[in-house]
Every structure is written in C-alpha cells, then in structure tokens.
Design an enzyme around this catalytic site. Structure first.
Site, PDB file in Angstrom:
ATOM      1  N   GLY A   1       0.799  -1.213   0.000  1.00 16.60           N
ATOM      2  CA  GLY A   1       0.000   0.000   0.000  1.00 16.60           C
ATOM      3  C   GLY A   1       0.832   1.263   0.000  1.00 16.60           C
TER       4      GLY A   1
ATOM      5  CG  HIS B   1      -0.590   2.581   8.403  1.00 11.94           C
ATOM      6  ND1 HIS B   1      -1.033   1.619   9.284  1.00 11.94           N
ATOM      7  CD2 HIS B   1       0.642   2.183   8.014  1.00 11.94           C
ATOM      8  CE1 HIS B   1      -0.116   0.682   9.414  1.00 11.94           C
ATOM      9  NE2 HIS B   1       0.920   0.996   8.649  1.00 11.94           N
ATOM     10  CD  GLU B   2       2.384   3.804   5.209  1.00  9.72           C
ATOM     11  OE1 GLU B   2       3.451   3.620   5.827  1.00  9.72           O
ATOM     12  OE2 GLU B   2       1.598   2.865   4.933  1.00  9.72           O
TER      13      GLU B   2
ATOM     14  CD  GLU C   1       3.748  -2.000   9.761  1.00  4.14           C
ATOM     15  OE1 GLU C   1       2.652  -1.392   9.775  1.00  4.14           O
ATOM     16  OE2 GLU C   1       4.740  -1.564   9.136  1.00  4.14           O
TER      17      GLU C   1
HETATM   18  N1  TRP Z   1       5.751  -0.603   6.395  1.00  2.00           N
HETATM   19  C1  TRP Z   1       4.762  -0.632   5.358  1.00  2.00           C
HETATM   20  C2  TRP Z   1       3.462  -0.285   6.025  1.00  2.00           C
HETATM   21  O1  TRP Z   1       3.191   0.821   6.289  1.00  2.00           O
HETATM   22  C3  TRP Z   1       4.664  -1.971   4.697  1.00  2.00           C
HETATM   23  C4  TRP Z   1       5.377  -2.110   3.404  1.00  2.00           C
HETATM   24  C5  TRP Z   1       5.342  -1.272   2.371  1.00  2.00           C
HETATM   25  C6  TRP Z   1       6.153  -3.198   2.985  1.00  2.00           C
HETATM   26  N2  TRP Z   1       6.062  -1.790   1.335  1.00  2.00           N
HETATM   27  C7  TRP Z   1       6.572  -2.948   1.692  1.00  2.00           C
HETATM   28  C8  TRP Z   1       6.547  -4.369   3.584  1.00  2.00           C
HETATM   29  C9  TRP Z   1       7.338  -3.847   0.971  1.00  2.00           C
HETATM   30  C10 TRP Z   1       7.332  -5.269   2.877  1.00  2.00           C
HETATM   31  C11 TRP Z   1       7.735  -5.002   1.597  1.00  2.00           C
HETATM   32  O2  TRP Z   1       2.697  -1.086   6.421  1.00  2.00           O
HETATM   33 ZN    ZN Z   2       2.718   0.070   8.556  1.00  2.00          ZN
END
Ligand code: TRP
Ligand code: ZN
Length: 859
Positions: free
Chosen positions: A263, A299-300, A322
C-alpha cells in the site's frame, strides 16, 4: 541454490546484537538505468567482538576501501548475500562502490526503475540490494544522500530529510544532496527520481513550527491529489490532539508511484505510496477509495513516531510498529467518520482473513518465532490481530491509561530499536497493571474459542455467567495456555432495554462471574464491540439474536448479532440437509429497517447484508463449499422476493445529491447500493441496474450498478461492462476496477474474459496493481468459480503464481495464500491442491517467498 543451507529459517531465539554499529552513512547515487553506481562511505564502530558482516544481494562490487586503503580479494570474503571483513579495526571508515541494475529490477525491492521513475523500497530487507550494509533494524545511522544524474527527464531528485544543496556541474550533470538528522535503520531509507507534478501545502504544528508538505504525483494528476493532502493535514492534527505527537522535520513528502508491492511505505520524511492510495476524484474513485486514502495516509504518517522514532530491534518484532500503527490508523478513521462502521470493517478482516490464517499452515503468533523470508510475515496476523492486541490493552488500561503508557514508551525508547516486551513493559509501568499473562498474546498463535453459559436465579435475583477458553493447536504450535481476555458484555432486559454493561477479565481456563440485583432474566450481549479476537460459542436462539440486533446499545453488537443469525440459520440448514427458509420474524425486522432506517444509514445497510462466503467458511473445519454457496444464493433471492416493494421504497426514499465524500453522503449511497443489490435479483433487475448506472454522476454509484449486475448475473452485465471499459480505457486505475468486475463473473466465461483482460494494452505482468485487480479479486471475491469442483479456478491461480515467481516473488507469494489451506476442503479438492502445490515446489529456482509457504503447506 542449495535448499538445505540457503533456506534455513532465522530464529528469534538466536538474536545477537550487531558486532559493529554505523554512525554515519554517506551515499552517492550516479543514476543510470542498467548500471547505477552507488558509493557508500560508512563510519563504523565496534559494538561486540566478531567479524564485520555486511548484507548484500545482486550487487556488483567495484571497490572496497578501508581507512583509505583499497582492499584486495583476499582481504574480505564475498558470498551471494554477504561481504565479511574478519580483521576490521574497532573504528574506521569504509568506502564501498557497487553497481546495480534498476531497470531489470522487477521484484520492486531495492532501487527499481519503472514507468520512467527511479524508486526505492527497502523494507524489510531491500537495502542490501543497493549496497553492502548491516541491513538490520537495530543498526541506526545518520544518512546523507547525494543524487547525480545527466538525465533531464528526472527534474525531481528526492531523498530523506532536508535538502541541503542543489547544483549543476560543468558537464551538465545535476547534483542534489539530502541530509536526514534522525538516525534510522536502512529500511527507512528512500530515494525517488522522476518527473512529477507537485502539490505543496503547509502545516503549522501545535508548537508553532511550519512544515512544508509536498505531494508528488504523475503529471496531470494534481486535481486528484487534494484529498490526500487534506487527509495528511487531518492526520497530523489528530496525532497532536489524541496523543500529543508532533511532526519533527521541516518537510514531509509523499510520492505516488504506480509500481508498488504494497500500500505505502513510511520512509523518514519521504513516504512512497501506491498511486491507488493517493489519487482520487469523484469520477474515478469510490467511497471506499477515499476511505482507504485517508486511512493509509494516516497510517504512514503515524509511523513517524511508532516505527521511525522508536523502531524494531529485529523483524520478529514487526507487530511492535505495525499492530500499533494499524490501531492508531483505526482510531483516526473512527474519529474522522463512523466508529461503528470502522469496527465492522476491522472485525470482517479478522473473521475472514485472520482466522483463516490461524487455521492455515502459515499460522504464527503476532510475534513470529521463525522466518525464512521476512516478506511473508507482513500478514493479517501481524497487522490486524496485532492491532486487536493493542486495542485489548486500551480496553484493559482505559483510554487514559493507554495514552500514558504510549507516552512513556515513546519517551523511554526515543531513538532506539526495541522489542514488543519493551512496549508492554511501558504499558505496565505507566498503569501499574500487571500484564504478565497478557504477554502470551505475543507468542501464542491460533484463534481462542470462548464457550459461554448463563444461569439466572430468580429467587436471589442473581445472574451467573460461566466462560471457558480453549485455543486449538495451530500448525506450528501444539501447546496453548490460557490468555488474559477482556470480555465486554451488555445485559438487556426482555423488552430490549439496556440493564447494565460490564467488562469481564477472563484469565482462567474456566471462570465464573456473578451479578446481584438483577431483577429479571436478562439477555447477555457477549463480546460487545468484539472486545477480543476470539471465536464465540453461545447457545443463542435465532429470536435472541434478532432481539440483540434490534436493541443492543453498541452498533457493532447489533451487526454481529445479524451475522450470527445467518450463520446459525445456514448451519442448521446444512446439518438437516434442507434449504434454509426465511422466518416471518426476520422479514418483519428487515421491513422495519427498510421503512424506517436507523439514524446511522450505513449501519442499516450492514444489518441488511448477509455474511460473505469466507466469513461463513471460517466456522467449518471442512468447508461445505457447494452447500454454503447455495444457501447464500437462495437466501438472497428469498429476501429480494419477499421484500421487493420495501427495497424499492427505501431506495426511492433516499434522495440523490451531487457527489460529496462525507459520512452522511457515504451512508446514503451505501444503503441505496444495498437495496439495489437485492432489487437486481428481482424480475425488474435489469431496469433497476440500468437506471442506477445511467443516473450515476460518480464512480461509487456507477460501480455499484456494475457490481449488482455481476452479482445477479444479469444478461445485460457484459454489455454494461464493455461500455464502462470503453469510457474509461485511458484511466488505468479505473481499468483496475474493470478487472475486479470481470474477475467476479459468475459464469464459466470468467476464464476467457480474464484472459482477454491480460491482452489489453494497459495490462502489464510487471505491475502488481494490474495483477492483483484481476487475480486477487478472483480468488477472494468469486468463491463460485475459484472453488470449482473441477479445480480450474485453483489452477488459474497456481499458473499465475508460477509465472510471477521469477518476476516478483513477493507478489507471487501473496497471491498464493488461498491455495495453502487445502486441508479445509473435501478430498477431491485436497488432491487437486496438493498436486498443484507439489508442482510449484518442483519449479527450478523457486524463490524463498514461495518456497517457505508451499513447503509449510505440503504434508
Ligand atoms: N511498512 C509498510 C506499512 O506501512 C509496509 C510495506 C510497504 C512493505 N512496502 C513494503 C513491507 C514492501 C514489505 C515489503 O505497512
Ligand atoms: Zn505500517
């Protein structure tokens, strides 16, 4: 690849602190499509005795220099995924030059070039595809990044932190330098280079600092960027008011890219987003798209504190950031819209995907104990069950206690890489509540099951409640211990008036709770608001459930009662081998809601919706595929027929307004859409759908018409769909919606139609959005064709996984998930699935991602 050596799982129990820490890393990228040169200067310091081991994959090493002296081949050891220095001094400077190939990087991990944009994705372990480095979250360094290019098609050169300088060299090359003052693990590094339109704005923090906000999108998409920007500002304000958390840099950038595995990604000061979760306008996005954008932007952004300022010691602790951040984004969404609807959505995810994962060969606790490929553990268990575990903490500690715990956690560990234990400890220290037993939620997998009983003693006006808990063994863990489970209840009197609300803390395997001064036998609303991620066994009769659905104080409890009502009715019918029949009572309740909807129209729409196939399937050890599908179809048809006039009246009672994304307008569209879904099943179906489609002035309504046409298998559906495709062929995001619709075609035509989608000019086997829009929709939303008795549905997915594994293993492994649960089906389907999984396992050069899942699944 040597399977036995290379595929060894890493274990949480084997955690060792790093031998060396990195104080600063100075990166220089000379961008070139097939040979980007990366120069990395590391200032390192010893932390423990041992070798300096740097991770690295798919890199060409050009040179390595230690304290000014170039090392020769014998002075270091190079393997396919590491570079080791055995005699490194305790302190020093290392310069490493590597060459990488962004154009060929279809895995979308590390630095990749797609659609003319250079973009990085480093979480979890992508940084090792950029340079040799201790690519682990407990090594925090200060990053500076210099980007050099002679390509004038790349006017924007972005990285984390503050832009320090920008210049053009005498040879015409442009150089931009960035510095991020906050030490961070490599997974939060980001670089983006491309041509964009940029929406700029400004945010003044609670303490009065001005922050520059920038949202970079594909040229021409600026008008579709405003909602994301507004969402960002709402998220920033919300985190200040709810948790007292302020943004810490002077600049916050969001970049939207169309090639992305997930996402979005919370890179420090430079979030990278899947364009699906940034761009929106009424003509191309649905209410759900708007909702997702606000929630993922939130979220981010929230990760800046829960993830970035305080990060994970190792990847087994992923839920530390997370689970907590999903909980925070859920609270944000609830405050921005309807708490009830948000809770319903969260519970649906748990009951469908998460309970299924617990019952699958991939079952794991929210803190997994062993992992082959980390990418496989970005799961509904780590994310969504993780968020439920945090929510339980808030329920047990109270909102104020929880906020105090979060504050202590962030103060105590700011700038550190910590564990889930550190988090729970802070919650315990701040609240004074002993959380020893609660910690079991972190290392115990599986879905706990509660069995509840009630006894009323009229003479003494006493109510006795008995609760027992049991967690069935999961694939990787046989022994289960009793958990600390918060069970919210509400007592209703026989006429439906609320008597009392309580929070019970279940800690024993079996426990009794007594209540005095209860003047009459009450009806107990169990597990109000889904206060714990468990399955519930009750002795409710259908009449009890209809009473709760009509009277409970909590909206989620009302919806949940209806879900249980349908499960019960269908389970009975299947047991008796009869077709389910609608009761007059149910018809009356539905009619009541249609003629006089609740103040919350969106909740009314949910109350009128039957559970989906996956929710029902979750209740069965061996899933009776055909019977479930048949019951669902029959019930929907009966409801439509019995209440046709009422659906029509309700539909017409809701006035049309020009499109606006507001809680009330969304709710109106939702209820209207629900009515339309039933009306489409009547003899007048064609007319209703055609009219809804023609009157639509926005994507939500347009799509509602098409979905209803598909779900009712109306003869006109195919033609409507083609009309839609012609109208929107230039907008690839809308074409993804077209793919969704094609994938839920109920007839056997679905296979040829899906094939035709892959032949369209806008389709690409390298773009995860295109592939998910077609194949995830098929496996998740077309149970009829996916679970076909002849195995053709499964085979379609298996073929796609096999084709994609060499291109993008992370995506291939995600698509594969529904095939793993073969044990849940009948013998014939089991054999088909085992054969397909075995064939996959035999595929030469199989990725770790697919290997881990398939090998765990096979007997
Ligand atoms: N940390 C990201 C989130 O907000 C998750 C994520 C984004 C991710 N791109 C990724 C995890 C690629 C593994 C690989 O949830
Ligand atoms: Zn996250």
């Amino acid at each position: 690849m040597n399977d036995t050596l290379h595929r060894q799982p890493k274990r949480l129990a084997d955690y060792q602190p790093p031998c060396f820490t990195i104080r600063t890393i100075d990166l220089t990228f000379e961008l070139a499509a097939t040979a980007t040169r990366v120069t990395s200067i590391l200032r390192f310091k010893r932390n423990m005795p041992g070798n300096m081991v740097l991770d690295g994959q798919q890199l060409i090493l050009e040179s390595i220099t230690l304290n000014g002296e170039t090392l020769t081949a014998g002075q270091y050891e190079l393997t396919a995924d590491s570079l080791t220095l055995s005699n490194a001094p305790d302190e020093g400077e290392l310069e490493i030059v590597t060459l990488i190939n962004p154009a060929q990087n279809t895995a979308l991990e590390g630095l990749y070039l797609a659609d003319g944009v250079y973009c990085t994705q480093c979480e979890a372990e992508g940084f090792r595809r950029i340079t040799y480095y201790p690519d682990r979250p407990d090594v925090l360094a200060i990053f500076s990044t210099t980007i050099i290019t002679d390509n004038h098609a790349l006017p924007f050169l972005l990285s984390n932190g503050n832009k320090i300088s920008e210049q053009t060299l005498s040879d015409g090359r442009r150089v931009v330098r960035w510095e991020d003052p906050f030490p961070k693990p490599a997974y939060l590094f980001a670089l983006v280079a491309g041509d964009f339109d940029c929406l700029s704005d400004n945010f003044v923090t609670a303490s009065g600092r001005s922050v520059l906000l920038e949202c970079y999108v594909q040229k021409g998409d600026l008008p579709r960027t405003e909602f994301a920007m507004a969402s960002l500002k709402r998220a920033m304000r919300w985190d200040e008011t709810r948790f007292g958390l302020e943004y810490d840099l002077d600049r916050y950038m969001v970049v939207a890219v169309d090639f992305f595995n997930m996402g979005a990604m919370e890179n420090k000061g430079l979030n990278v987003f899947n364009s699906k979760f940034v761009l929106a306008d009424a003509q191309s996005a649905t209410d759900l798209d708007y909702f997702n954008i606000e929630s993922i932007i939130g979220h981010e952004y929230f990760h800046n504190w829960t993830g970035n300022r305080v990060t994970c010691r190792d990847w087994f602790q992923l839920s530390l950031k997370e689970g907590l951040t999903v909980f925070r984004d859920q609270e944000f969404s609830a405050d921005m819209g309807s708490p009830t609807l948000n809770r319903i959505d969260a519970v649906k995810v748990m009951r469908t995907a998460q309970f299924a994962e617990d019952a699958s060969p991939m079952a794991h606790p929210i803190r997994p104990e062993q992992v082959i490929e980390m990418n496989n553990f970005y799961t509904v268990t780590v994310y969504d069950k993780g968020a439920e575990v945090i929510r339980m903490l808030q329920t047990i500690l109270g909102k104020a206690g929880f906020s105090a715990g979060l504050k202590l956690y962030l103060q105590r560990h700011d700038g550190q890489a910590v564990t889930c234990d550190d988090f729970v400890q802070a919650m315990q220290d701040a609240s004074g509540i002993d959380l020893t037993q609660f910690r079991r939620w972190y290392n115990q997998s599986g879905t706990p099951e509660l069995t509840v009983k009630q006894q009323y003693d009229a003479a003494n006006q006493q109510l006795t409640l008995d609760i027992s808990q049991f967690t069935p063994a999961s694939a990787e863990q046989a022994e289960k211990l009793p958990l600390l489970i918060p069970v919210r209840i509400e007592l209703l009197y026989q006429d439906g008036t609320p008597a009392r609300a309580e929070l019970l803390l279940l800690s024993e395997q079996q426990q009794q709770f007594k209540f005095d001064q209860i003047p009459q036998q009450p009806l107990v609303v169990w597990l109000e608001d889904f206060s714990a991620p468990v399955k519930l066994h009750t002795s409710y009769q259908t009449t009890d459930l209809l009473m709760i659905a009509s009277s409970a104080s909590n909206g989620l409890a009302r919806w949940d009662a209806m879900q249980q009502y349908w499960s019960l009715l269908i389970a009975e019918a299947i047991k008796q081998q009869q077709t389910p029949v609608l009761s007059a009572e149910l018809i009356a309740v539905f009619r009541g809601w249609l003629l006089q909807p609740l103040a919350d129209l969106a909740l009314t729409a949910e109350l009128l919706t039957l559970p989906d196939f996956d929710t029902l399937a979750g209740q069965y050890h061996e899933i009776p595929v055909a019977a479930l599908l048949q019951c669902l179809t029959l019930l929907q048809q009966q409801i439509a027929k019995s209440l046709q006039a009422d659906f029509a009246a309700c539909y017409q009672q809701i006035t049309r307004e020009s499109y606006q994304y507001s809680e009330q307008a969304v709710a109106k569209r939702a209820l209207k859409r629900r009515c339309l879904g039933y009306l489409a099943l009547t003899t007048e179906g064609e007319n209703w759908v055609a009219q809804h489609y023609q009157q639509a002035d926005n994507m939500t309504d347009r799509l509602a018409a098409l979905q209803s046409a598909q779900a009712a298998a109306l003869p006109s559906a195919a033609q409507l769909l083609e009309q839609f495709a012609q109208q929107y062929h230039a907008n690839v995001q809308v074409m993804d919606k077209y793919s969704n619709l094609v994938a839920v075609t109920l007839s056997d035509d679905v296979f040829s139609k899906m094939q035709q989608v892959t032949e369209r000019s806008w389709f690409s086997w390298k773009n995860p959005n295109r592939i998910r829009a077609l194949y995830s929709a098929f496996s998740q939303r077309n149970p009829q064709q996916f679970h076909r008795a002849d195995g053709k549905g499964y085979q379609l997915l298996a073929d796609v996984v096999s084709k994609l594994d060499p291109v993008n293993p992370q995506l291939a492994a995600r698509l594969l998930t529904p095939l793993l649960s073969w044990r849940r089906y009948d013998k014939a389907r089991q054999q088909q699935l085992i054969a397909m999984l075995s064939a996959l396992l035999a595929q030469p050069g199989l990725s770790d991602d697919v290997f881990e899942k398939v090998s765990k699944s096979l007997p």
